[in-house]
Design a protein around this motif. Structure first.
Motif, PDB file in Angstrom:
ATOM      1  N   GLU A 138     152.707  51.198  29.894  1.00 63.52           N
ATOM      2  CA  GLU A 138     151.972  52.105  29.007  1.00 63.52           C
ATOM      3  C   GLU A 138     150.889  52.814  29.798  1.00 63.52           C
ATOM      4  OE1 GLU A 138     150.500  50.294  25.542  1.00 63.52           O
ATOM      5  OE2 GLU A 138     152.320  49.154  25.135  1.00 63.52           O
ATOM      6  N   SER A 139     150.567  54.027  29.366  1.00 64.48           N
ATOM      7  CA  SER A 139     149.481  54.767  30.003  1.00 64.48           C
ATOM      8  C   SER A 139     148.253  54.728  29.102  1.00 64.48           C
ATOM      9  CB  SER A 139     149.909  56.222  30.267  1.00 64.48           C
ATOM     10  OG  SER A 139     150.212  56.859  29.034  1.00 64.48           O
ATOM     11  N   PHE A 140     147.083  54.593  29.720  1.00 66.26           N
ATOM     12  CA  PHE A 140     145.825  54.529  28.973  1.00 66.26           C
ATOM     13  C   PHE A 140     144.956  55.710  29.359  1.00 66.26           C
ATOM     14  CE2 PHE A 140     147.367  50.206  29.171  1.00 66.26           C
ATOM     15  CZ  PHE A 140     147.121  49.731  27.897  1.00 66.26           C
ATOM     16  N   GLN A 141     144.199  56.177  28.399  1.00 62.40           N
ATOM     17  CA  GLN A 141     143.239  57.234  28.648  1.00 62.40           C
ATOM     18  C   GLN A 141     141.858  56.752  28.212  1.00 62.40           C
ATOM     19  OE1 GLN A 141     144.873  60.565  26.437  1.00 62.40           O
ATOM     20  NE2 GLN A 141     145.518  61.545  28.341  1.00 62.40           N
ATOM     21  N   SER A 142     140.855  57.020  29.013  1.00 62.08           N
ATOM     22  CA  SER A 142     139.482  56.658  28.648  1.00 62.08           C
ATOM     23  C   SER A 142     138.681  57.929  28.404  1.00 62.08           C
ATOM     24  CB  SER A 142     138.824  55.830  29.754  1.00 62.08           C
ATOM     25  OG  SER A 142     138.709  56.584  30.930  1.00 62.08           O
TER      26      SER A 142
END
Length: 699
Positions: free
Chosen positions: A3-7
């Motif tokens: 999964e890709s995460f964005q902050s």
């Protein structure tokens, strides 16, 4: 598959109405908001501040606060005054940075006092000038500001101009608030504000470097006729001052001469003494040692006390002036560096619990409506006392509890000496002393709850029920026999003391056999009273048995308070004798002497390590055959000794022990007289003798 995460990052975006909300929530009332602005003038190194309430009776009243302090430069306005929560004052206090002119530490520390202006009104104009600077003007319209969604979208305009308010070499700050939230100010509101402003500095101090005045154009009569505090203080019956520095207690007491009663005044001085603390289950200390003042620093105070008994007031002129002033202004205020800490001493604030103490002991204790007092602290040494953000006193913590104990301890010194003069006044006005009694049902109920918690109902409830029945029977007997009053108070005193001793034993886990013996001992005490009332001289008992029972009743307390109890007669020593006595009463009498000794050895020797094997606290119980009258029981201790004459210490309701009823030695003396014996003080301050004088004495 991962999964890709964005902050994401963001910032707080305070709403424009936040400052107005803070002003409403942090400042309790309009009067307190004005008071806060006056304190800000003190922090600005002002010598004088003027508060003006203008336009009363119109639709547009205004409040203006003007001081002659150091004022603010443009950079101070933008970098500090317009930055809520700025730590500027806090840093000055922590680093003990004092003001240049009057060398003051700032009272403010949280950077929120300026919200007081937002509490008072919607339109604010601030004019200020710092030395060598132009005059700055800030105008804030809260109706416009809160129409904006966020503070960042509500800029505040600052104008620099040639001086118009602070001309010449003058500096200072003037804040004018209009569009007031409280548009109607009654005469009572103005007079209360006047009292609040004028009490910002202690009325007991000489005129100092700071003063505050209230002006009400067009309504001058509203504040006319307010009694000058100096006039009221001059009519006090008692004056008392004290100081406590590093555990050393000094005090001065003055009873003023009453010419109409032909009663001379008197003065007393105490130096280098120990301050006795009020009783508390949360500490073992009974005196205010130097470490007890840690974070509080030196404490001093001035008390002016009045007599409001009707028979006394009839003799005075202008008595109504004094009583009316006390009704509105009575109490004890707190001042730090000479400036008042709000709201101590206000009519709604009984921070010392004086009125409740007065209810419990009406003839001895001082209530708020008979005292005008001030407690003085030093800001640089009382850092543990932190003011609440809402400006209503100190944070309720250990430091505040210690301060209360110190003040109540000083009041106790005043009350003890005042009691002697009150008796003289009553005797001359024809008014008998009031009778004090204590109910026993509440302590008994607490005892039952403790027994239930420990699962001892089956063994001990029968004793408690019997104690209560015997007590009620004794009360009815005394009343029926016309012996109400002092004798009934003695019964209350002894039963209460016995119940508390039993309760303490259960709480501290004493073994069941000892608890049962103490229960039986309390019943025996009541039986002893009944024996006296029936004119029965009792049975023959040995003095050794009396001492043994008293020791067992108090063994837990000896260990807890690290007291060395010596009784050679119980260790095989010679000299026992028999006498006819009411056993329960005599055991109670010896118990009273031991109880007093336990307290006073702790006063003289306040610091004893918990595990010390070499305790200096000592109590002795023994037998002597060296007196001319015959054998006697001796109870001695190495406490500070008696300060009063024997006839005074055995009088009812007189005590120097904080929280005491003043019946202990009166009870001992009465028991010995009823038993055919006497109470003797062999060496004043060192030993006490219970002398048996019956025909069965051993000679």
């Amino acid at each position: 598959m991962s999964e890709s995460f964005q902050s994401h990052s963001s910032t707080f975006r305070p709403r424009a109405r936040l400052l107005q909300l803070l002003g409403d929530q942090l400042i309790g009332s309009a009067r307190l908001a004005v008071f806060e602005l006056v304190k800000n003038a003190y922090d600005a190194d002002a010598s004088k501040v003027s508060v003006e309430i203008g336009g009363l009776g119109t639709d547009e009243p205004t409040i203006s606060v003007t001081d002659d302090g150091e004022g603010m430069s443009l950079s101070t306005l933008t970098d500090i005054w317009l930055v809520p929560g700025h730590e500027n004052r806090e840093v000055q206090r922590q680093r003990l940075i004092r003001s240049p002119k009057f060398h003051r530490l700032p009272l403010g520390e949280k950077g929120v006092g300026r919200f007081a202006v937002h509490k008072l009104g919607n339109s604010i104009e601030l004019v200020t000038r710092h030395a060598g600077c132009r005059e700055c003007v800030v105008r804030i319209d809260w109706n416009q500001i809160i129409s904006k969604p966020f503070l960042s979208e509500a800029p505040v305009q600052i104008e620099e101009r040639s001086p118009q308010v602070f001309t010449g070499q003058r500096t200072g700050t003037q804040i004018t608030i209009s569009d007031l939230r409280q548009k109607h100010w009654s005469r009572g509101d103005i007079r209360r504000l006047q009292r609040q402003i004028t009490t910002i500095v202690s009325p007991f101090d000489e005129p100092g470097s700071f003063s505050a005045v209230l002006e009400v154009p067009g309504r001058e009569l509203w504040i006319a006729g307010i009694p000058d505090v100096g006039t009221i203080l001059s009519r006090a019956t008692w004056k008392f001052s004290f100081e406590l520095i590093d555990g050393e207690y000094n005090w001065f007491y003055q009873f003023l001469r009453i010419p109409l009663l032909r009663l001379e005044g008197r003065e007393l001085v105490g130096t280098g003494e120990k301050l006795l603390l009020p009783p508390s289950t949360k500490r073992d200390k009974v005196t205010a040692t130097a470490d007890f003042q840690e974070g509080i620093g030196p404490v001093s105070g001035d008390f002016y006390v009045y007599d409001r008994d009707r028979d006394y007031l009839r003799l005075l002129t202008e008595s109504k002036l004094v009583t009316d002033y006390l009704d509105e202004n009575g109490g004890v205020r707190v001042y730090r560096d000479g400036i008042r800490v709000y709201n101590y001493g206000e009519p709604t604030d009984d921070w010392l619990g004086l009125d409740m103490r007065r209810v419990n002991t009406p003839t001895r204790s001082i209530s708020r409506n008979i005292i005008i007092g001030a407690i003085n602290l030093q800001l640089d040494s009382s850092q543990a006392l932190v003011e609440k953000t809402n400006r209503e006193g100190f944070v309720e913590d250990q430091a505040l509890l210690h301060l209360k104990d110190i003040v109540l301890g000083a009041l106790m010194t005043l009350e003890v000496e005042r009691q002697k003069d009150k008796e003289a006044i009553r005797s001359l006005t024809g008014k008998a002393s009031d009778i004090e009694t204590e109910k026993i049902r509440q302590p008994l109920n607490e005892l039952r709850r403790a027994i239930r918690r420990e699962g001892l109902e089956g063994k001990l409830f029968k004793y408690v029920d019997k104690i209560e029945l015997d007590y009620e029977d004794m009360q009815r007997t005394l009343l029926h026999a016309g012996m109400a009053g002092i004798n009934l108070g003695v019964v209350f005193h002894e039963v209460e003391r016995g119940v508390k001793t039993l309760h303490r034993a259960i709480q501290m886990g004493e073994n069941r056999q000892t608890v049962q013996e103490q229960s039986e001992g309390l019943m025996g005490l009541l039986d002893g009273f009944a024996t006296i009332l029936r004119r029965d001289d009792g049975a023959v008992q040995s003095a050794k048995k009396v001492i043994d029972r008293a020791r067992r009743n108090n063994s837990l307390r000896f260990n807890h308070h690290r007291v060395r109890f010596e009784a050679p007669i119980l260790e095989g020593g010679l000299g026992d004798f028999d006498a006819q006595m009411s056993f329960g009463l005599v055991v109670g009498a010896v118990g009273n002497l031991i109880d007093n000794a336990l307290y006073w050895v702790r006063v003289r020797w306040p610091d004893v390590p918990a595990k010390s094997q070499m305790t200096p606290r000592k109590i002795y119980a023994g037998i002597t055959n060296e007196l001319e009258e015959g054998p006697a029981i001796i109870i001695a201790d190495n406490g500070p000794g008696l300060k009063d004459a024997p006839d005074r210490v055995v009088s009812p309701f007189y005590t120097r022990r904080p929280g005491g009823m003043g019946l202990g030695l009166y009870y001992v003396n009465m028991v010995m007289q009823l038993s055919g014996g006497s109470l003797r003080f062999l060496e004043p301050g060192k030993s006490t003798c219970l002398k048996d004088m019956t025909e069965l004495s051993l000679h």
